[in-house]
Design an enzyme around this catalytic site. Structure first.
Site, mmCIF file in Angstrom:
data_model
loop_
_atom_site.group_PDB
_atom_site.id
_atom_site.type_symbol
_atom_site.label_atom_id
_atom_site.label_comp_id
_atom_site.label_asym_id
_atom_site.label_seq_id
_atom_site.Cartn_x
_atom_site.Cartn_y
_atom_site.Cartn_z
ATOM 1 N N GLY A 170 44.433 4.339 -6.120
ATOM 2 C CA GLY A 170 44.735 5.405 -7.244
ATOM 3 C C GLY A 170 43.767 6.694 -7.231
ATOM 4 O O GLY A 170 43.626 7.396 -8.017
ATOM 5 N N TRP A 207 43.836 9.280 -4.944
ATOM 6 C CA TRP A 207 44.874 10.267 -4.908
ATOM 7 C C TRP A 207 45.233 10.915 -6.380
ATOM 8 O O TRP A 207 45.487 11.920 -6.828
ATOM 9 C CB TRP A 207 45.917 10.278 -3.983
ATOM 10 N N ASP A 251 53.599 2.146 -5.456
ATOM 11 C CA ASP A 251 53.125 1.202 -4.501
ATOM 12 C C ASP A 251 53.582 -0.191 -4.573
ATOM 13 O O ASP A 251 54.079 -0.548 -5.602
ATOM 14 C CB ASP A 251 51.552 1.169 -4.762
ATOM 15 N N ASP A 282 58.740 -2.061 -3.903
ATOM 16 C CA ASP A 282 58.961 -1.407 -2.601
ATOM 17 C C ASP A 282 60.280 -0.364 -2.949
ATOM 18 O O ASP A 282 61.195 -0.680 -3.007
ATOM 19 C CB ASP A 282 59.145 -2.485 -1.724
ATOM 20 N N ASP A 336 49.989 8.658 1.369
ATOM 21 C CA ASP A 336 48.925 8.194 2.049
ATOM 22 C C ASP A 336 49.039 6.860 2.673
ATOM 23 O O ASP A 336 48.365 6.195 2.894
ATOM 24 C CB ASP A 336 47.599 8.347 1.307
ATOM 25 N N LYS A 363 50.416 11.318 5.563
ATOM 26 C CA LYS A 363 49.742 10.927 6.549
ATOM 27 C C LYS A 363 50.276 10.556 7.882
ATOM 28 O O LYS A 363 51.334 10.012 7.727
ATOM 29 C CB LYS A 363 49.002 9.598 6.197
#
Length: 207
Positions: A60, A62, A80, A96, A121, A161
């Site tokens: 957490g 970000w 997540d 998911d 990320d 990312k």
């Protein structure tokens, strides 16, 4: 089981890391926050009142940083597969998002307004074998790009990312067809020997 030399080295680097120490002192959940902070100082992606989707959000760091910048009139939706402790002003969608039920929950939270910014990320669990790790990393980046196509408002931004290697150039070329401007950033908080970089894609084109 005894730890390997590489795991000993990682642990030593982790606890000696200035960004780990800063995160602990400043109350952030991870050192990754300083990567986002540096990108924000340069690119000004986050603004008051925005709606932001944070993919691969746990633990957490970000999300914390983004929530502070979008303020009470903005919102952050954190997604997540891992559990994540609550944060003020943040909606957490655990699961998911490749699964229809999870994606539906995410879309329901966003509503018809969509998102101003999608951040990812996400990274795979690294095996140390490039032939395995790079395709996994690019797959996650593709998933993030696909979600951005679904939820971003026209003109919205995408931060993702990436790892330099196979398929990297093709992915960046793809972004350049879908966004007005794409820049590659290597924050100082990104470990020097890592091939990790971030693509900042501004201005989602109307298709």
């Amino acid at each position: 089981m005894p730890r390997s030399k590489s795991s000993h080295r990682w642990l030593k680097e982790h606890f000696d890391d200035e960004y780990v120490k800063r995160a602990q002192q400043e109350g952030y959940r991870s050192r990754a926050v300083y990567k986002l902070q540096e990108i924000q100082e340069r690119d000004r992606l986050l603004r008051q009142g925005m709606t932001v989707v944070d993919l691969g959000a746990a633990p957490g760091g970000w999300t914390q940083y983004a929530a502070g910048l979008v303020g009470k009139h903005g919102r952050v939706v954190a997604s997540d597969i891992l559990p994540m402790d609550p944060l003020p002003g943040v909606t957490i969608v655990e699961g998911d998002f490749r699964e229809a039920e999870v994606l539906e929950r995410l879309l329901a939270v966003l509503g018809e307004g969509g998102a101003d910014l999608v951040m990812s990320d996400m990274a795979p669990n690294m095996s140390g074998m490039d032939a395995v790790d790079q395709p996994r990393a690019m797959y996650l980046a593709e998933l993030a790009a696909e979600l951005a196509r679904t939820v971003l408002k026209p003109g919205g931004d995408f931060l993702v990312k990436l790892f330099q290697g196979a398929e990297f150039d093709e992915y960046v070329r793809m972004l350049r067809t879908e966004y007005d401007k794409v820049s590659i950033r290597k924050p100082k908080a990104s470990r020097p020997r890592s091939r990790e970089v971030y693509a900042v894609a501004r201005g989602r084109k109307v298709v």
